[in-house]
Motif scaffolding. Structure first.
Motif, short mmCIF file in Angstrom:
data_model
loop_
_atom_site.label_atom_id
_atom_site.label_comp_id
_atom_site.label_asym_id
_atom_site.label_seq_id
_atom_site.Cartn_x
_atom_site.Cartn_y
_atom_site.Cartn_z
N LYS A 95 -12.18 3.01 -7.02
CA LYS A 95 -12.65 3.11 -5.63
C LYS A 95 -12.92 1.73 -5.06
N ASP A 96 -13.53 0.84 -5.85
CA ASP A 96 -13.81 -0.53 -5.39
C ASP A 96 -12.52 -1.23 -4.97
N LEU A 97 -11.48 -1.11 -5.80
CA LEU A 97 -10.22 -1.79 -5.53
C LEU A 97 -9.55 -1.26 -4.26
N ILE A 98 -9.59 0.05 -4.09
CA ILE A 98 -8.96 0.64 -2.90
C ILE A 98 -9.71 0.21 -1.64
N MET A 99 -11.04 0.16 -1.73
CA MET A 99 -11.85 -0.30 -0.59
C MET A 99 -11.53 -1.76 -0.26
N LEU A 100 -11.46 -2.60 -1.30
CA LEU A 100 -11.16 -4.02 -1.08
C LEU A 100 -9.77 -4.19 -0.47
N ALA A 101 -8.82 -3.42 -0.97
CA ALA A 101 -7.45 -3.53 -0.48
C ALA A 101 -7.34 -3.13 0.98
N SER A 102 -8.07 -2.10 1.37
CA SER A 102 -7.97 -1.60 2.74
C SER A 102 -8.58 -2.56 3.75
N GLY A 103 -9.55 -3.38 3.28
CA GLY A 103 -10.21 -4.32 4.18
C GLY A 103 -11.20 -3.65 5.12
N LYS A 104 -11.51 -2.40 4.85
CA LYS A 104 -12.47 -1.68 5.70
C LYS A 104 -13.18 -0.64 4.85
N LYS A 105 -14.24 -0.09 5.38
CA LYS A 105 -15.00 0.91 4.65
C LYS A 105 -14.31 2.26 4.78
N LEU A 106 -13.90 2.80 3.64
CA LEU A 106 -13.25 4.10 3.61
C LEU A 106 -14.24 5.16 3.14
N ILE A 144 -0.07 0.55 -6.62
CA ILE A 144 0.66 1.06 -5.45
C ILE A 144 -0.32 1.68 -4.44
N ALA A 145 -1.33 2.36 -4.94
CA ALA A 145 -2.35 2.94 -4.05
C ALA A 145 -3.05 1.85 -3.25
N MET A 146 -3.29 0.70 -3.89
CA MET A 146 -3.90 -0.43 -3.18
C MET A 146 -2.99 -0.92 -2.06
N ILE A 147 -1.69 -0.98 -2.35
CA ILE A 147 -0.74 -1.43 -1.33
C ILE A 147 -0.67 -0.44 -0.18
N LEU A 148 -0.71 0.86 -0.50
CA LEU A 148 -0.74 1.87 0.55
C LEU A 148 -2.01 1.74 1.40
N ALA A 149 -3.13 1.44 0.74
CA ALA A 149 -4.39 1.28 1.47
C ALA A 149 -4.34 0.08 2.41
N ARG A 150 -3.62 -0.97 2.00
CA ARG A 150 -3.49 -2.16 2.85
C ARG A 150 -2.60 -1.89 4.05
N GLY A 151 -1.55 -1.09 3.84
CA GLY A 151 -0.67 -0.76 4.94
C GLY A 151 0.07 -1.95 5.52
N THR A 152 0.55 -2.86 4.66
CA THR A 152 1.22 -4.07 5.13
C THR A 152 2.65 -3.78 5.57
#
Length: 240
Positions: A95-106, A144-152
């Motif tokens: 969860k921490d990694l996905i939050m960090l990757a998104s750059g916002k609070k999910l 890959i989930a982190m990359i999806l969370a970033r949405g680059t």
């Protein structure tokens, strides 16, 4: 859109040229780069990501010159990079990694939805530490989930099939197929795997640091497989 113009790269002692005057444009949703081992594929991926600075040439991203940008600056500009061997982070949860990757609070439900997109049961993974308890295939899907969370706009994967078993590879193919449908940008994958090449819009064949051919699978796969007695033969690994 990514544009590489006359990109070359020499190793530090200057005696060996790894990448030789490559010109490449990426505008499709899914571009696969393949070729023999040692041909320069992974080096090119690292040049795109900003891990390696080319000896000469120019890199444009959406018309902006990013040649001298660092990996962090390129990440901020909209480029994601996934390593062959994902990094493990003791003490940090999925969860921490996905939050960090998104750059916002999910919200928890948003984070869980992203995990579900890569075929992981959120209940089982959201609170787990990213450590040695996770398999190589699980780590790949979390990355890959982190990359999806970033949405680059551009996502670069360096041999995502490396070091995973057959079951994980089959799951990975499904993830990329789903990602292809949902991504709002481009995917570049460095791979030997025929099943990954098969879902690409365009295949780029690199050998000896140069682009030898590029086009659709109907045009490029015979060259890769060495059909008709021409082209580099047997560069595909075991197709799993």
């Amino acid at each position: 859109m990514l544009e590489l113009k006359n990109i070359s790269y020499l190793v530090e002692d200057g005696n060996k040229e790894i990448i030789k005057d490559i010109n490449l444009t990426v505008k499709e949703r899914f571009v696969a780069i393949t070729g023999p081992n040692g041909g320069g594929k992974s080096t090119l991926a690292k040049i795109i990501a900003g891990i390696i600075t080319p000896t000469s040439g120019t890199i444009l991203f959406d018309g902006r010159d990013i040649t001298d940008m660092s990996i962090t600056e390129r990440a901020n500009a909209g480029i994601s990079f996934a390593f062959q061997q994902p990094v493990r982070f003791k003490g940090i949860t999925v969860k921490d990694l996905i939050m960090l990757a998104s750059g916002k609070k999910l919200s928890m439900s948003e984070a869980c939805e992203i995990l579900s997109e890569v075929g992981l049961c959120a209940r089982d993974y959201i609170g787990r530490e990213v450590n040695d308890s996770l398999s190589g295939g699980e780590l790949k899907r979390i990355e890959i989930a982190m990359i999806l969370a970033r949405g680059t706009k551009l996502s670069v994967f360096d041999e995502p099939e490396a070091g995973i078993d057959l079951w994980s590879f089959n799951s990975l193919i499904k993830v990329f197929e789903n990602m292809y449908e949902k991504i709002n940008g481009s995917i570049v994958i460095i791979s030997h795997q025929e099943r990954i090449l098969d879902i690409a819009d365009r295949i780029v064949l690199i050998a000896d640091g140069r682009i030898k051919a590029e086009g659709g699978k109907e045009e490029i796969m015979p060259l890769i497989l060495g059909e008709g007695g021409s082209g580099p033969c047997n560069i595909l690994k075991d197709k799993m």
